[in-house]
Design an enzyme around this catalytic site. Structure first.
Site, PDB file in Angstrom:
ATOM      1  N   LYS A 183     -22.696 117.336 137.207  1.00 56.08           N
ATOM      2  CA  LYS A 183     -22.346 116.685 135.721  1.00 56.08           C
ATOM      3  C   LYS A 183     -20.838 117.212 135.434  1.00 56.08           C
ATOM      4  O   LYS A 183     -20.360 117.928 135.662  1.00 56.08           O
ATOM      5  CB  LYS A 183     -23.305 117.194 134.723  1.00 56.08           C
ATOM      6  CG  LYS A 183     -24.696 116.381 135.194  1.00 56.08           C
ATOM      7  CD  LYS A 183     -25.834 117.037 134.082  1.00 56.08           C
ATOM      8  CE  LYS A 183     -27.160 116.278 134.413  1.00 56.08           C
ATOM      9  NZ  LYS A 183     -27.318 114.960 134.290  1.00 56.08           N
ATOM     10  N   ARG A 207     -37.412 111.978 137.737  1.00 47.76           N
ATOM     11  CA  ARG A 207     -38.440 111.344 138.119  1.00 47.76           C
ATOM     12  C   ARG A 207     -39.154 111.722 139.438  1.00 47.76           C
ATOM     13  O   ARG A 207     -40.316 111.420 139.659  1.00 47.76           O
ATOM     14  CB  ARG A 207     -38.005 109.903 138.428  1.00 47.76           C
ATOM     15  CG  ARG A 207     -36.746 109.708 139.405  1.00 47.76           C
ATOM     16  CD  ARG A 207     -36.089 108.481 139.393  1.00 47.76           C
ATOM     17  NE  ARG A 207     -35.115 108.751 138.071  1.00 47.76           N
ATOM     18  CZ  ARG A 207     -34.370 107.673 137.837  1.00 47.76           C
ATOM     19  NH1 ARG A 207     -34.149 106.583 138.489  1.00 47.76           N
ATOM     20  NH2 ARG A 207     -33.500 107.721 136.708  1.00 47.76           N
TER      21      ARG A 207
END
Length: 455
Positions: free
Chosen positions: A203, A277
């Site tokens: 990130k 997920r």
């Protein structure tokens, strides 16, 4: 402002109301508590001139006072500023017992919301998967099991957490009151990536500094189970919290790796930073395996949700419109604002993979929150399921002008408590109606017997 001897108070605070809604009262009470400080008692006088019912005033000011008293500075070396010792609501002349019950419910729910806020605000070197499990183990009235994902066959969770020095864990909380019916069995699943570096899709600096908050879904589930147990709601509820870190290292998932989930489906990982997920896939499968009839998962899942909805609303996706409507209504009623999103079957084709059963991202520059939900739907099992993407309201960069201020909001705790309370109330109404009908049938049978005896 100082007062004369006629009033038994050292001072009176005049608090501006931004409007005439319950939320405005909640904000005013929070401001009063923050301004008071120094211990002692703060008395709040109800205002019968406001166009707000007394019971709503009581709930709003109590909740606002508790939320406003939250202090995120527990990690400071200096002593914390003393808060309000007692918050007293004055002026309730009628139905005092009912109002006292409402005040207790508001205080309790807000207090457990603050527990979730403290976890999300906590530094990631303290709020690790093990630290989260330790906090869960301290919940009264809740049994807790901590599972090794690798040993339990939860291979997606094990893979995501494999690069971290902090071992991944599946934290399972169970509240099972005596006399609770076998069905419905509620399951709340909360994503708890206690720090998300993004894996090999590292990130950016501006985003990575917020990633201690990527466990807000798990914190909400923990706080909600604590509140539900203290409220002694007559339903069985399980909480499933997949907890891990998503780091860079020799054992990290590589882009295009294929991971086998606990459900047996294989996933081509096209984006290691779409790890939430993956761990939710295993957790959802586990929840259904434990007999859950109704499932809600909460996750800080997609940045696109925050881009589209801002920091106010969570997005709700579901395989059952009635369940979606119930979740949205429960959240909106208590301040965890929610909005229903579409989940059309055609979105599934965007997740097709040439080498595995599916891939974890679509690779398209659109529809991120929907394709994430479409991925989860593969693992949601049979029965009502709702996915709440709460990335926007979970960790607030700015003060929105409500009782929470900046920082962790505890989003999801009040929503989950409310949906459980509503389901419990519906069951009670159903039981009363069934008893009434059974009584009527018994009376009819008795009357027929009497007529037969008379003959």
């Amino acid at each position: 402002m100082p007062v004369t001897r006629e009033v038994r108070a050292r001072s009176i605070a005049l608090v501006k109301l931004e409007g005439a809604e319950a939320g405005d009262l909640q904000l005013a009470a929070a401001r009063a508590v923050r301004a008071h400080g120094g211990g002692g008692t703060l008395a709040w006088a109800l205002d019968e001139t406001l166009p707000i019912a007394t019971y709503r005033q009581v709930s709003a000011v109590v909740e606002g006072a508790v939320l406003g008293g939250y202090d995120p500075g527990r990690w400071k070396s200096s002593a914390p500023r003393p808060g309000v010792d007692r918050f007293v609501v004055c002026g309730a002349d009628q139905d005092e017992e009912r109002l006292r019950g409402l005040a207790k419910h508001a205080e309790l729910t807000a207090r457990w919301t603050n527990v979730a806020r403290e976890l999300v605000d906590g530094p990631p070197n303290f709020v690790t998967p093990a630290g989260l499990a330790e906090r869960a183990a301290s919940l009264p009235g809740v049994s807790v099991e901590v599972i090794d994902p690798a040993a339990a066959g939860l291979r997606a969770l094990a893979a995501v957490g494999g690069a971290s020095a902090q071992a991944p864990k599946l934290i399972v909380l169970r509240y099972e009151p005596a006399g609770a019916p076998e069905r419905p069995l509620l399951a709340f699943v909360g994503k708890a990536v206690t720090f998300d570096a993004g894996g090999y899709f590292l990130k950016a600096q501006s985003d990575i500094v917020r990633q201690k908050g990527d466990m807000a879904g798990g914190a909400a589930v923990l706080g909600a189970l604590g509140a539900i147990a203290e409220l002694e709601l007559p339903l069985t509820v399980i909480g499933v919290i997949p907890a891990c870190e998503n780091m860079v290292g020799a054992d990290a998932i590589r882009p295009t790796d294929v991971v086998t989930t606990a459900a047996g489906l294989t996933v081509e990982v096209t984006n290691p930073d779409a790890e939430g997920r993956l761990i939710l896939a295993d957790a959802l499968w586990y929840a259904r395996r434990k007999g859950a009839t109704h499932v809600i998962d909460l996750a800080t899942l997609t940045g696109a949700m925050r881009a589209g909805m801002g920091d106010l609303y969570g997005g709700v996706f579901s395989n059952d419109k009635s369940w979606s409507d119930a979740v949205v209504a429960a959240g909106n009623a208590v301040g965890d604002l929610a909005w229903a999103w579409p989940l059309h079957p055609r979105y599934r084709r965007l997740l097709e993979s040439r080498v595995a059963d599916l891939r974890n991202t679509s690779g398209r520059p659109y529809g991120y929150p929907i394709t994430a939900a479409a991925f989860l739907e593969h693992f949601a099992g049979e029965g009502p399921w709702a996915h709440v993407d709460m990335l926007g309201p979970a960790l607030l960069d700015d003060d929105r002008g409500d009782a929470l201020g900046a920082g962790a909001s505890g989003y999801g705790v009040r929503m989950l408590v409310e949906i459980t309370s509503r389901m419990a109330a519906a069951l009670r109404r159903g039981a009363h109606e069934a008893a009434r009908q059974a009584g009527a049938r018994s009376m009819q049978s008795f009357n027929r017997k009497q007529e037969s005896d008379d003959d």
